[in-house]
Design a protein around this motif. Structure first.
Motif, PDB file in Angstrom:
ATOM      1  N   GLY A  99     -14.709 -33.689  16.559  1.00 23.10           N
ATOM      2  CA  GLY A  99     -14.015 -32.821  15.607  1.00 23.10           C
ATOM      3  C   GLY A  99     -14.483 -31.380  15.731  1.00 23.10           C
ATOM      4  O   GLY A  99     -13.679 -30.448  15.663  1.00 23.10           O
ATOM      5  N   GLY A 100     -15.781 -31.189  15.938  1.00 26.75           N
ATOM      6  CA  GLY A 100     -16.322 -29.839  16.133  1.00 26.75           C
ATOM      7  C   GLY A 100     -15.810 -29.203  17.416  1.00 26.75           C
ATOM      8  O   GLY A 100     -15.500 -28.002  17.448  1.00 26.75           O
ATOM      9  N   ILE A 101     -15.693 -29.991  18.456  1.00 27.24           N
ATOM     10  CA  ILE A 101     -15.157 -29.480  19.726  1.00 27.24           C
ATOM     11  C   ILE A 101     -13.691 -29.081  19.540  1.00 27.24           C
ATOM     12  O   ILE A 101     -13.264 -28.019  19.993  1.00 27.24           O
ATOM     13  N   LEU A 102     -12.941 -29.929  18.854  1.00 27.95           N
ATOM     14  CA  LEU A 102     -11.537 -29.617  18.578  1.00 27.95           C
ATOM     15  C   LEU A 102     -11.409 -28.354  17.729  1.00 27.95           C
ATOM     16  O   LEU A 102     -10.558 -27.503  17.992  1.00 27.95           O
ATOM     17  N   LEU A 103     -12.280 -28.211  16.727  1.00 30.93           N
ATOM     18  CA  LEU A 103     -12.247 -27.027  15.868  1.00 30.93           C
ATOM     19  C   LEU A 103     -12.571 -25.767  16.663  1.00 30.93           C
ATOM     20  O   LEU A 103     -11.909 -24.739  16.496  1.00 30.93           O
ATOM     21  N   SER A 104     -13.542 -25.850  17.550  1.00 32.70           N
ATOM     22  CA  SER A 104     -13.860 -24.676  18.373  1.00 32.70           C
ATOM     23  C   SER A 104     -12.686 -24.337  19.293  1.00 32.70           C
ATOM     24  O   SER A 104     -12.400 -23.163  19.551  1.00 32.70           O
ATOM     25  N   GLY A 105     -11.961 -25.350  19.760  1.00 32.80           N
ATOM     26  CA  GLY A 105     -10.762 -25.098  20.560  1.00 32.80           C
ATOM     27  C   GLY A 105      -9.682 -24.408  19.742  1.00 32.80           C
ATOM     28  O   GLY A 105      -8.991 -23.519  20.243  1.00 32.80           O
TER      29      GLY A 105
END
Length: 157
Positions: A12-18
Motif C-alpha cells: 500500500g505504501g509503494i502504491l501510495l508513493s506511485g
C-alpha cells in the motif's frame, strides 16, 4: 487490494508513493482520504472483518478519491465528495455482495456506481464551454477599440 492482489501495508505504501509521483500530492491525499473514509465506515458499522483485514473496504474509496481529484475541479467539492462518496462504497459493496453470487468478487462496481452517480448528478450530459479562439479575441478587441474611438470622436464634436 482486490484488483491488483496487494494486501499488505508495505505494498500500500509503494502504491501510495506511485500515486504521489504519478498523480501528485493532491491526488494521493484524496486517495488516502477515500481509503480512510471507506475503511473507517466499514469498521464503524461492523462489516465483514475478513474483508477489513485484507484491505478490501478501502480500495473502492481510494478510487473515488482519485476520480474526484481528476474530474472535479473545485477542491472543496472534490474533498467533500471523496469523504461522503467513499463512505458510501462499503454499503454499496455489501449490497452487491448480497445480490451477486458470493463466489464472484464484485471488484470495483461500488466505485463505479458511486462515482458515476456523482458525475451524472453534477455534470449531466453537459457539453464543455467553448474557449475563445485567437480570432474571437482579436475581433472583440477590434470592436471595443472602434467603439471607443467612435465615442471619443463624438465627444470632440
Amino acid at each position: 487490494g482486490q484488483v491488483i492482489f496487494l494486501n499488505s501495508p508495505v505494498s500500500g505504501g509503494i502504491l501510495l508513493s506511485g500515486l504521489v509521483v504519478g498523480g501528485g500530492p493532491y491526488l494521493a491525499s484524496l486517495a488516502v482520504l477515500g481509503t480512510v473514509s471507506a475503511t473507517g465506515m466499514a469498521k464503524l458499522t461492523d462489516m465483514d472483518s475478513d474483508s477489513y483485514s485484507a484491505g478490501l473496504w478501502g480500495y473502492n474509496g481510494c478510487l473515488v478519491g482519485c476520480a474526484m481529484a481528476v474530474f472535479e475541479p473545485d477542491i472543496v467539492m472534490a474533498t467533500t465528495a471523496t469523504l461522503f462518496g467513499a463512505a458510501a462504497t462499503p454499503f454499496v459493496a455489501a449490497s452487491l455482495k448480497e445480490t451477486m453470487c458470493t463466489t464472484i468478487p464484485q471488484w470495483t462496481y461500488a466505485f463505479n456506481i458511486v462515482a458515476l452517480s456523482y458525475f451524472l448528478r453534477t455534470q449531466p450530459f453537459s457539453t464543455p464551454t467553448p474557449t475563445p479562439t485567437t480570432t474571437d479575441m482579436v475581433s472583440s478587441t477590434a470592436m471595443a477599440t472602434t467603439e471607443m474611438v467612435s465615442s471619443t470622436a463624438m465627444m470632440d464634436v
